[in-house]
Structures are given as structure tokens and as C-alpha cells.
Design a protein around this motif. Sequence first.
Motif, PDB file in Angstrom:
ATOM      1  N   THR A  77      14.156   1.511  -7.606  1.00  0.00           N
ATOM      2  CA  THR A  77      13.198   0.869  -8.506  1.00  0.00           C
ATOM      3  C   THR A  77      12.449  -0.256  -7.803  1.00  0.00           C
ATOM      4  OG1 THR A  77      14.632   1.381 -10.389  1.00  0.00           O
ATOM      5  CG2 THR A  77      12.939  -0.306 -10.725  1.00  0.00           C
ATOM      6  N   VAL A  78      13.167  -1.090  -7.064  1.00  0.00           N
ATOM      7  CA  VAL A  78      12.534  -2.198  -6.357  1.00  0.00           C
ATOM      8  C   VAL A  78      11.548  -1.659  -5.307  1.00  0.00           C
ATOM      9  CG1 VAL A  78      12.952  -4.110  -4.756  1.00  0.00           C
ATOM     10  CG2 VAL A  78      14.379  -3.856  -6.785  1.00  0.00           C
ATOM     11  N   SER A  79      11.956  -0.647  -4.554  1.00  0.00           N
ATOM     12  CA  SER A  79      11.063  -0.101  -3.534  1.00  0.00           C
ATOM     13  C   SER A  79       9.836   0.566  -4.163  1.00  0.00           C
ATOM     14  CB  SER A  79      11.815   0.885  -2.637  1.00  0.00           C
ATOM     15  OG  SER A  79      12.254   1.990  -3.389  1.00  0.00           O
ATOM     16  N   LEU A  80      10.006   1.209  -5.290  1.00  0.00           N
ATOM     17  CA  LEU A  80       8.864   1.827  -5.977  1.00  0.00           C
ATOM     18  C   LEU A  80       7.870   0.772  -6.457  1.00  0.00           C
ATOM     19  CD1 LEU A  80       7.639   4.480  -7.008  1.00  0.00           C
ATOM     20  CD2 LEU A  80       8.888   4.099  -9.135  1.00  0.00           C
ATOM     21  N   VAL A  81       8.361  -0.345  -6.962  1.00  0.00           N
ATOM     22  CA  VAL A  81       7.490  -1.427  -7.407  1.00  0.00           C
ATOM     23  C   VAL A  81       6.724  -2.016  -6.217  1.00  0.00           C
ATOM     24  CG1 VAL A  81       7.478  -3.779  -8.374  1.00  0.00           C
ATOM     25  CG2 VAL A  81       8.808  -1.987  -9.490  1.00  0.00           C
ATOM     26  N   VAL A  82       7.412  -2.241  -5.095  1.00  0.00           N
ATOM     27  CA  VAL A  82       6.764  -2.804  -3.903  1.00  0.00           C
ATOM     28  C   VAL A  82       5.698  -1.850  -3.366  1.00  0.00           C
ATOM     29  CG1 VAL A  82       7.149  -3.468  -1.497  1.00  0.00           C
ATOM     30  CG2 VAL A  82       8.708  -4.270  -3.276  1.00  0.00           C
ATOM     31  N   ILE A  83       6.010  -0.572  -3.293  1.00  0.00           N
ATOM     32  CA  ILE A  83       5.038   0.418  -2.809  1.00  0.00           C
ATOM     33  C   ILE A  83       3.845   0.513  -3.756  1.00  0.00           C
ATOM     34  CG2 ILE A  83       4.691   2.897  -2.423  1.00  0.00           C
ATOM     35  CD1 ILE A  83       7.569   2.963  -1.313  1.00  0.00           C
ATOM     36  N   SER A  84       4.094   0.462  -5.059  1.00  0.00           N
ATOM     37  CA  SER A  84       2.995   0.522  -6.038  1.00  0.00           C
ATOM     38  C   SER A  84       2.072  -0.688  -5.902  1.00  0.00           C
ATOM     39  CB  SER A  84       3.547   0.582  -7.457  1.00  0.00           C
ATOM     40  OG  SER A  84       4.297   1.763  -7.628  1.00  0.00           O
ATOM     41  N   LEU A  85       2.633  -1.872  -5.742  1.00  0.00           N
ATOM     42  CA  LEU A  85       1.812  -3.064  -5.551  1.00  0.00           C
ATOM     43  C   LEU A  85       0.989  -2.968  -4.271  1.00  0.00           C
ATOM     44  CD1 LEU A  85       4.210  -5.947  -6.671  1.00  0.00           C
ATOM     45  CD2 LEU A  85       2.149  -5.151  -7.814  1.00  0.00           C
ATOM     46  N   GLY A  86       1.591  -2.457  -3.219  1.00  0.00           N
ATOM     47  CA  GLY A  86       0.858  -2.274  -1.966  1.00  0.00           C
ATOM     48  C   GLY A  86      -0.308  -1.307  -2.127  1.00  0.00           C
ATOM     49  N   LEU A  87      -0.103  -0.220  -2.844  1.00  0.00           N
ATOM     50  CA  LEU A  87      -1.178   0.738  -3.079  1.00  0.00           C
ATOM     51  C   LEU A  87      -2.296   0.147  -3.937  1.00  0.00           C
ATOM     52  CD1 LEU A  87       0.771   4.075  -3.625  1.00  0.00           C
ATOM     53  CD2 LEU A  87      -0.717   3.476  -1.724  1.00  0.00           C
ATOM     54  N   VAL A  88      -1.941  -0.632  -4.932  1.00  0.00           N
ATOM     55  CA  VAL A  88      -2.956  -1.268  -5.786  1.00  0.00           C
ATOM     56  C   VAL A  88      -3.803  -2.236  -4.963  1.00  0.00           C
ATOM     57  CG1 VAL A  88      -3.275  -2.907  -7.690  1.00  0.00           C
ATOM     58  CG2 VAL A  88      -1.730  -0.972  -7.966  1.00  0.00           C
ATOM     59  N   ILE A  89      -3.168  -3.035  -4.113  1.00  0.00           N
ATOM     60  CA  ILE A  89      -3.902  -3.970  -3.254  1.00  0.00           C
ATOM     61  C   ILE A  89      -4.805  -3.202  -2.285  1.00  0.00           C
ATOM     62  CG2 ILE A  89      -3.622  -5.679  -1.410  1.00  0.00           C
ATOM     63  CD1 ILE A  89      -1.102  -6.641  -2.942  1.00  0.00           C
ATOM     64  N   ALA A  90      -4.301  -2.126  -1.703  1.00  0.00           N
ATOM     65  CA  ALA A  90      -5.105  -1.323  -0.776  1.00  0.00           C
ATOM     66  C   ALA A  90      -6.314  -0.710  -1.484  1.00  0.00           C
ATOM     67  CB  ALA A  90      -4.247  -0.223  -0.153  1.00  0.00           C
ATOM     68  N   ILE A  91      -6.151  -0.249  -2.701  1.00  0.00           N
ATOM     69  CA  ILE A  91      -7.256   0.341  -3.462  1.00  0.00           C
ATOM     70  C   ILE A  91      -8.305  -0.717  -3.797  1.00  0.00           C
ATOM     71  CG2 ILE A  91      -7.849   1.354  -5.708  1.00  0.00           C
ATOM     72  CD1 ILE A  91      -5.237   2.981  -5.482  1.00  0.00           C
ATOM     73  N   ILE A  92      -7.867  -1.933  -4.138  1.00  0.00           N
ATOM     74  CA  ILE A  92      -8.811  -3.013  -4.428  1.00  0.00           C
ATOM     75  C   ILE A  92      -9.658  -3.318  -3.192  1.00  0.00           C
ATOM     76  CG2 ILE A  92      -8.980  -5.495  -4.909  1.00  0.00           C
ATOM     77  CD1 ILE A  92      -6.599  -5.085  -6.851  1.00  0.00           C
ATOM     78  N   TYR A  93      -9.018  -3.423  -2.019  1.00  0.00           N
ATOM     79  CA  TYR A  93      -9.776  -3.675  -0.789  1.00  0.00           C
ATOM     80  C   TYR A  93     -10.706  -2.508  -0.459  1.00  0.00           C
ATOM     81  CZ  TYR A  93      -7.450  -8.011   0.479  1.00  0.00           C
ATOM     82  OH  TYR A  93      -7.011  -9.300   0.502  1.00  0.00           O
ATOM     83  N   LEU A  94     -10.273  -1.305  -0.699  1.00  0.00           N
ATOM     84  CA  LEU A  94     -11.111  -0.137  -0.447  1.00  0.00           C
ATOM     85  C   LEU A  94     -12.362  -0.152  -1.332  1.00  0.00           C
ATOM     86  CD1 LEU A  94     -11.367   2.584   1.066  1.00  0.00           C
ATOM     87  CD2 LEU A  94     -10.203   3.625  -0.884  1.00  0.00           C
ATOM     88  N   ILE A  95     -12.202  -0.544  -2.585  1.00  0.00           N
ATOM     89  CA  ILE A  95     -13.346  -0.635  -3.491  1.00  0.00           C
ATOM     90  C   ILE A  95     -14.326  -1.697  -3.002  1.00  0.00           C
ATOM     91  CG2 ILE A  95     -14.029  -1.341  -5.830  1.00  0.00           C
ATOM     92  CD1 ILE A  95     -11.486   0.093  -6.824  1.00  0.00           C
ATOM     93  N   LYS A  96     -13.821  -2.840  -2.547  1.00  0.00           N
ATOM     94  CA  LYS A  96     -14.703  -3.893  -2.018  1.00  0.00           C
ATOM     95  C   LYS A  96     -15.454  -3.412  -0.787  1.00  0.00           C
ATOM     96  CE  LYS A  96     -12.170  -7.913  -3.699  1.00  0.00           C
ATOM     97  NZ  LYS A  96     -11.457  -9.146  -3.316  1.00  0.00           N
ATOM     98  N   ILE A  97     -14.781  -2.710   0.096  1.00  0.00           N
ATOM     99  CA  ILE A  97     -15.426  -2.183   1.305  1.00  0.00           C
ATOM    100  C   ILE A  97     -16.512  -1.181   0.936  1.00  0.00           C
ATOM    101  CG2 ILE A  97     -15.033  -0.725   3.336  1.00  0.00           C
ATOM    102  CD1 ILE A  97     -12.283  -2.112   3.595  1.00  0.00           C
ATOM    103  N   LEU A  98     -16.236  -0.307  -0.002  1.00  0.00           N
ATOM    104  CA  LEU A  98     -17.228   0.686  -0.422  1.00  0.00           C
ATOM    105  C   LEU A  98     -18.445   0.031  -1.079  1.00  0.00           C
ATOM    106  CD1 LEU A  98     -14.932   3.529  -1.784  1.00  0.00           C
ATOM    107  CD2 LEU A  98     -16.232   3.495   0.347  1.00  0.00           C
ATOM    108  N   ARG A  99     -18.254  -1.052  -1.815  1.00  0.00           N
ATOM    109  CA  ARG A  99     -19.387  -1.775  -2.400  1.00  0.00           C
ATOM    110  C   ARG A  99     -20.251  -2.396  -1.305  1.00  0.00           C
ATOM    111  NH1 ARG A  99     -16.650  -4.892  -7.557  1.00  0.00           N
ATOM    112  NH2 ARG A  99     -16.438  -3.041  -8.870  1.00  0.00           N
ATOM    113  N   ASP A 100     -19.600  -2.974  -0.278  1.00  0.00           N
ATOM    114  CA  ASP A 100     -20.359  -3.551   0.832  1.00  0.00           C
ATOM    115  C   ASP A 100     -21.152  -2.482   1.567  1.00  0.00           C
ATOM    116  OD1 ASP A 100     -19.434  -6.069   0.230  1.00  0.00           O
ATOM    117  OD2 ASP A 100     -17.834  -6.053   1.742  1.00  0.00           O
ATOM    118  N   ILE A 101     -20.541  -1.334   1.786  1.00  0.00           N
ATOM    119  CA  ILE A 101     -21.231  -0.232   2.463  1.00  0.00           C
ATOM    120  C   ILE A 101     -22.431   0.219   1.628  1.00  0.00           C
ATOM    121  CG2 ILE A 101     -21.005   2.201   3.128  1.00  0.00           C
ATOM    122  CD1 ILE A 101     -18.153   1.539   4.037  1.00  0.00           C
TER     123      ILE A 101
END
Length: 91
Positions: free
Chosen positions: A15-39
Motif C-alpha cells: 500500500t505504501v509503495s503504491l501511494v508513493v508510485i501514484s504520487l510520482g506519476l501524478v507529479i510527472a504528468i503535471i510536469y508533462l502538461i506544463k512542457i506541452l503547454r510551453d511547446i
Amino acid sequence: METLIHADIFFFITTVSLVVISLGLVIAIIYLIKILRDISAVSHKVKDESAEIIADLKHIRGTIKQQAFSFGGISQIIGLIFRRKKSKRNE
């Protein structure tokens, strides 16, 4: 009884590892959206500037056609090519 404790430990770690991985994916998706807006913004600027370049080239081409072979025409053409254009900076 001991297997029940092992199962609880396993589920807690999972459960702890799933929560950590999910948070990491959410942060990565947020940065990806920002990069795509800049592009996208850069792409729009390139499109606008290319339209201006095409307009300038059409103007130079029209001048060349009008004053093709006269000496004064050649100097004006060179002046059109190398003159600096005042423009607003968008930042």
C-alpha cells in the motif's frame, strides 16, 4: 498466526509503495502538461513569425519585379534585404 502477521506486513508495504508510485506519476504528468503547454506556445510564435517572414519576402519579390534591372532598383533591393525592422518584443 505468524502467516497473518507476514500478510499484514506485505499489504502495508504494498500500500505504501503504491501511494508513493501514484504520487510520482501524478507529479510527472503535471510536469508533462506544463512542457506541452510551453511547446504549444512556442509553436504558435513560430507560426506567427513565419507568416511575417512570408509577407516580407512577398514585398521584396514585388519590389524586385517592379525595379528589376535598374541600378537604383538594385540598391533598393539590397536596402530592403538588409534593413532592420522595428518590432514589438513579446515576452
